[in-house]
Design a protein around this motif. Structure first.
Motif, PDB file in Angstrom:
ATOM      1  N   PRO A   1      57.256 -25.056  29.115  1.00  0.00           N
ATOM      2  CA  PRO A   1      55.938 -25.130  29.755  1.00  0.00           C
ATOM      3  C   PRO A   1      55.940 -24.806  31.252  1.00  0.00           C
ATOM      4  N   MET A   2      56.986 -25.174  31.970  1.00  0.00           N
ATOM      5  CA  MET A   2      56.995 -24.974  33.418  1.00  0.00           C
ATOM      6  C   MET A   2      57.989 -23.914  33.904  1.00  0.00           C
ATOM      7  N   GLU A   3      58.755 -23.295  33.005  1.00  0.00           N
ATOM      8  CA  GLU A   3      59.756 -22.322  33.434  1.00  0.00           C
ATOM      9  C   GLU A   3      60.194 -21.458  32.255  1.00  0.00           C
ATOM     10  N   SER A   4      60.881 -20.389  32.564  1.00  0.00           N
ATOM     11  CA  SER A   4      61.496 -19.576  31.518  1.00  0.00           C
ATOM     12  C   SER A   4      62.808 -19.002  32.045  1.00  0.00           C
ATOM     13  N   HIS A   5      63.719 -18.725  31.118  1.00  0.00           N
ATOM     14  CA  HIS A   5      65.031 -18.177  31.469  1.00  0.00           C
ATOM     15  C   HIS A   5      65.381 -17.079  30.484  1.00  0.00           C
ATOM     16  N   GLU A   6      66.112 -16.078  30.952  1.00  0.00           N
ATOM     17  CA  GLU A   6      66.624 -15.022  30.094  1.00  0.00           C
ATOM     18  C   GLU A   6      68.140 -14.991  30.199  1.00  0.00           C
ATOM     19  N   TYR A   7      68.779 -14.758  29.055  1.00  0.00           N
ATOM     20  CA  TYR A   7      70.230 -14.671  28.995  1.00  0.00           C
ATOM     21  C   TYR A   7      70.607 -13.394  28.248  1.00  0.00           C
ATOM     22  N   ASN A   8      71.643 -12.723  28.694  1.00  0.00           N
ATOM     23  CA  ASN A   8      72.214 -11.575  28.001  1.00  0.00           C
ATOM     24  C   ASN A   8      73.386 -12.118  27.192  1.00  0.00           C
ATOM     25  N   VAL A   9      73.300 -12.061  25.870  1.00  0.00           N
ATOM     26  CA  VAL A   9      74.279 -12.734  25.012  1.00  0.00           C
ATOM     27  C   VAL A   9      74.857 -11.805  23.957  1.00  0.00           C
TER      28      VAL A   9
ATOM     29  N   GLY B   1      70.833  -6.871  16.000  1.00  0.00           N
ATOM     30  CA  GLY B   1      70.548  -6.219  14.725  1.00  0.00           C
ATOM     31  C   GLY B   1      70.145  -7.173  13.616  1.00  0.00           C
ATOM     32  N   HIS B   2      70.023  -8.467  13.918  1.00  0.00           N
ATOM     33  CA  HIS B   2      69.640  -9.452  12.900  1.00  0.00           C
ATOM     34  C   HIS B   2      68.276  -9.109  12.307  1.00  0.00           C
ATOM     35  N   VAL B   3      68.076  -9.454  11.063  1.00  0.00           N
ATOM     36  CA  VAL B   3      66.794  -9.239  10.402  1.00  0.00           C
ATOM     37  C   VAL B   3      65.707 -10.041  11.128  1.00  0.00           C
ATOM     38  N   PRO B   4      64.545  -9.448  11.390  1.00  0.00           N
ATOM     39  CA  PRO B   4      63.459 -10.197  12.035  1.00  0.00           C
ATOM     40  C   PRO B   4      63.107 -11.453  11.237  1.00  0.00           C
TER      41      PRO B   4
ATOM     42  N   MET C   1      75.333 -20.470  22.790  1.00  0.00           N
ATOM     43  CA  MET C   1      75.364 -19.024  22.955  1.00  0.00           C
ATOM     44  C   MET C   1      76.650 -18.573  23.614  1.00  0.00           C
ATOM     45  N   TYR C   2      77.056 -17.368  23.255  1.00  0.00           N
ATOM     46  CA  TYR C   2      78.215 -16.721  23.854  1.00  0.00           C
ATOM     47  C   TYR C   2      77.670 -15.557  24.661  1.00  0.00           C
ATOM     48  N   THR C   3      77.772 -15.644  25.971  1.00  0.00           N
ATOM     49  CA  THR C   3      77.123 -14.671  26.847  1.00  0.00           C
ATOM     50  C   THR C   3      77.892 -13.355  26.920  1.00  0.00           C
ATOM     51  N   ALA C   4      77.225 -12.349  27.476  1.00  0.00           N
ATOM     52  CA  ALA C   4      77.849 -11.045  27.667  1.00  0.00           C
ATOM     53  C   ALA C   4      79.045 -11.138  28.610  1.00  0.00           C
ATOM     54  N   ALA C   5      79.045 -12.161  29.479  1.00  0.00           N
ATOM     55  CA  ALA C   5      80.171 -12.379  30.405  1.00  0.00           C
ATOM     56  C   ALA C   5      81.315 -13.130  29.721  1.00  0.00           C
ATOM     57  N   ARG C   6      81.211 -13.319  28.411  1.00  0.00           N
ATOM     58  CA  ARG C   6      82.225 -14.000  27.591  1.00  0.00           C
ATOM     59  C   ARG C   6      82.403 -15.466  27.979  1.00  0.00           C
ATOM     60  N   VAL C   7      81.257 -16.112  28.225  1.00  0.00           N
ATOM     61  CA  VAL C   7      81.228 -17.531  28.565  1.00  0.00           C
ATOM     62  C   VAL C   7      80.384 -18.254  27.521  1.00  0.00           C
ATOM     63  N   PHE C   8      80.885 -19.382  27.014  1.00  0.00           N
ATOM     64  CA  PHE C   8      80.135 -20.187  26.059  1.00  0.00           C
ATOM     65  C   PHE C   8      79.194 -21.102  26.834  1.00  0.00           C
ATOM     66  N   GLU C   9      77.906 -21.117  26.472  1.00  0.00           N
ATOM     67  CA  GLU C   9      76.913 -21.978  27.116  1.00  0.00           C
ATOM     68  C   GLU C   9      76.111 -22.701  26.054  1.00  0.00           C
TER      69      GLU C   9
ATOM     70  N   MET D   1      77.442  -5.562  20.286  1.00  0.00           N
ATOM     71  CA  MET D   1      76.368  -5.246  21.204  1.00  0.00           C
ATOM     72  C   MET D   1      75.709  -6.534  21.694  1.00  0.00           C
ATOM     73  N   ASN D   2      75.154  -6.465  22.856  1.00  0.00           N
ATOM     74  CA  ASN D   2      74.479  -7.614  23.452  1.00  0.00           C
ATOM     75  C   ASN D   2      72.974  -7.516  23.240  1.00  0.00           C
ATOM     76  N   PHE D   3      72.315  -8.641  23.383  1.00  0.00           N
ATOM     77  CA  PHE D   3      70.860  -8.683  23.307  1.00  0.00           C
ATOM     78  C   PHE D   3      70.347  -9.772  24.229  1.00  0.00           C
ATOM     79  N   ILE D   4      69.037  -9.830  24.395  1.00  0.00           N
ATOM     80  CA  ILE D   4      68.398 -10.774  25.315  1.00  0.00           C
ATOM     81  C   ILE D   4      67.813 -11.946  24.540  1.00  0.00           C
ATOM     82  N   ILE D   5      68.055 -13.160  25.034  1.00  0.00           N
ATOM     83  CA  ILE D   5      67.371 -14.346  24.530  1.00  0.00           C
ATOM     84  C   ILE D   5      66.520 -14.873  25.679  1.00  0.00           C
ATOM     85  N   LYS D   6      65.247 -15.099  25.387  1.00  0.00           N
ATOM     86  CA  LYS D   6      64.323 -15.636  26.385  1.00  0.00           C
ATOM     87  C   LYS D   6      63.905 -17.024  25.917  1.00  0.00           C
ATOM     88  N   ILE D   7      64.120 -18.029  26.762  1.00  0.00           N
ATOM     89  CA  ILE D   7      63.740 -19.405  26.462  1.00  0.00           C
ATOM     90  C   ILE D   7      62.565 -19.764  27.365  1.00  0.00           C
ATOM     91  N   ILE D   8      61.428 -20.042  26.739  1.00  0.00           N
ATOM     92  CA  ILE D   8      60.196 -20.325  27.473  1.00  0.00           C
ATOM     93  C   ILE D   8      59.863 -21.802  27.330  1.00  0.00           C
TER      94      ILE D   8
END
Length: 80
Positions: free
Chosen positions: A10-18, A35-38, A50-58, A1-8
């Motif tokens: 000071p001047m910008e933020s990005h979200e990735y589906n990974v 499903g990782h433990v909090p 990260m390994y994205t939902a599009a199966r690309v390593f970034e 299953m995929n999940f969202i990572i949000k990188i914040i």
């Protein structure tokens, strides 16, 4: 299953589906998947791998910060 990572920054933020991410923490390397433990941890300067939902390593560089890991998302707040 995929999940969202949000990188914040000071001047910008990005979200990735990974499929998974790898973080370096003070206690060692961690692979985070859906499903990782909090968990909250400090992060040193590193590349977040990260390994994205599009199966690309970034990789995203950061200068340290804080990670909040939940079962279905990860939020990273960067110092820079």
């Amino acid at each position: 299953m995929n999940f969202i990572i949000k990188i914040i920054r000071p001047m910008e933020s990005h979200e990735y589906n990974v499929q998974w991410i790898e973080l370096q923490t003070p206690s060692g390397s961690m692979i985070i998947q859906y499903g990782h433990v909090p968990y909250i941890t400090l992060l040193p300067a590193q590349s977040i791998n990260m390994y994205t939902a599009a199966r690309v390593f970034e990789a995203v560089a950061m200068q340290g910060g804080l990670a909040k890991i939940e079962r279905d998302s990860v939020t990273i707040i960067c110092h820079e």
